[in-house]
Write a protein that holds these residues in place. Structure first.
Motif, PDB file in Angstrom:
ATOM      1  N   ALA A 166       0.817  -1.213   0.000  1.00 59.16           N
ATOM      2  CA  ALA A 166       0.000   0.000   0.000  1.00 59.16           C
ATOM      3  C   ALA A 166       0.851   1.263   0.000  1.00 59.16           C
ATOM      4  O   ALA A 166       0.320   2.360  -0.056  1.00 59.16           O
ATOM      5  N   GLY A 167       2.158   1.130   0.058  1.00 61.08           N
ATOM      6  CA  GLY A 167       3.063   2.278   0.043  1.00 61.08           C
ATOM      7  C   GLY A 167       3.999   2.189  -1.152  1.00 61.08           C
ATOM      8  O   GLY A 167       3.660   1.609  -2.170  1.00 61.08           O
ATOM      9  N   ILE A 168       5.188   2.729  -0.996  1.00 60.63           N
ATOM     10  CA  ILE A 168       6.160   2.775  -2.085  1.00 60.63           C
ATOM     11  C   ILE A 168       7.347   1.878  -1.755  1.00 60.63           C
ATOM     12  O   ILE A 168       7.891   1.936  -0.655  1.00 60.63           O
ATOM     13  N   THR A 169       7.749   1.061  -2.725  1.00 60.27           N
ATOM     14  CA  THR A 169       8.968   0.285  -2.570  1.00 60.27           C
ATOM     15  C   THR A 169       9.873   0.515  -3.768  1.00 60.27           C
ATOM     16  O   THR A 169       9.408   0.730  -4.887  1.00 60.27           O
ATOM     17  N   ASN A 170      11.151   0.513  -3.501  1.00 59.78           N
ATOM     18  CA  ASN A 170      12.167   0.699  -4.516  1.00 59.78           C
ATOM     19  C   ASN A 170      13.290  -0.280  -4.209  1.00 59.78           C
ATOM     20  O   ASN A 170      14.172   0.009  -3.413  1.00 59.78           O
ATOM     21  N   VAL A 171      13.201  -1.468  -4.775  1.00 62.69           N
ATOM     22  CA  VAL A 171      14.231  -2.491  -4.617  1.00 62.69           C
ATOM     23  C   VAL A 171      14.697  -2.894  -6.013  1.00 62.69           C
ATOM     24  O   VAL A 171      13.980  -2.692  -6.986  1.00 62.69           O
ATOM     25  N   ALA A 172      15.881  -3.462  -6.099  1.00 62.24           N
ATOM     26  CA  ALA A 172      16.404  -3.853  -7.411  1.00 62.24           C
ATOM     27  C   ALA A 172      15.534  -4.924  -8.066  1.00 62.24           C
ATOM     28  O   ALA A 172      15.224  -4.833  -9.246  1.00 62.24           O
ATOM     29  N   GLU A 173      15.133  -5.921  -7.260  1.00 62.07           N
ATOM     30  CA  GLU A 173      14.319  -7.007  -7.807  1.00 62.07           C
ATOM     31  C   GLU A 173      13.419  -7.580  -6.727  1.00 62.07           C
ATOM     32  O   GLU A 173      13.804  -7.660  -5.560  1.00 62.07           O
TER      33      GLU A 173
END
Length: 137
Positions: free
Chosen positions: A50-57
């Motif tokens: 429900a939020g923001i994620t920024n991971v490589a994979e």
């Protein structure tokens, strides 16, 4: 430093919130340079975002369901038929590469900064015409 961060589902293994650190091994969320690996642990078949994620994979064997959430700059790999699923709350994919299916059968998604399909299928609406999906660029 690139690391693999593994899902453990929290103390009892039943957690479903992607952004709750307790659901990750060592109670630490995956970072932008990490690979998040979600196995078959837990009773629920889906993980919520429900939020923001920024991971490589994100490498998941469970569906990831966006409830207004965003995935930024990631590669999504679904194993064992896992897909990225959009809801009526919508969601955003920004600079994402999909190596698994995107299900927009009853939801909406906004695409920003490109979407790369790597042998992925995008399903918009359902075949029975009981629900519709929306993709915005």
């Amino acid at each position: 430093m690139l690391a693999v961060v593994t899902w453990d589902g929290g103390a009892d293994g039943t957690g479903t919130d992607f952004l709750d650190a307790v659901n990750w091994y060592g109670d630490v969320l995956p970072a932008a340079v990490d690979t998040a690996v979600i196995g078959n642990t837990g009773a629920s078949p889906a993980i919520t975002l429900a939020g923001i994620t920024n991971v490589a994979e994100i490498d998941s064997s469970r569906n990831i369901v966006l409830f207004g959430g965003s995935i930024v700059g990631s590669r999504f790999v679904g194993t064992d038929g896992a897909a990225l699923v959009m809801t009526s709350s919508g969601g955003t994919l920004s600079g994402v590469t999909l190596a698994s299916d995107l299900d927009v059968s009853a939801g909406s998604v906004t695409i920003r900064n490109g979407l790369t399909l790597d042998h992925a299928k995008v399903r918009i609406g359902d075949r029975s015409a009981f629900s519709s999906g929306t993709v915005s660029f």
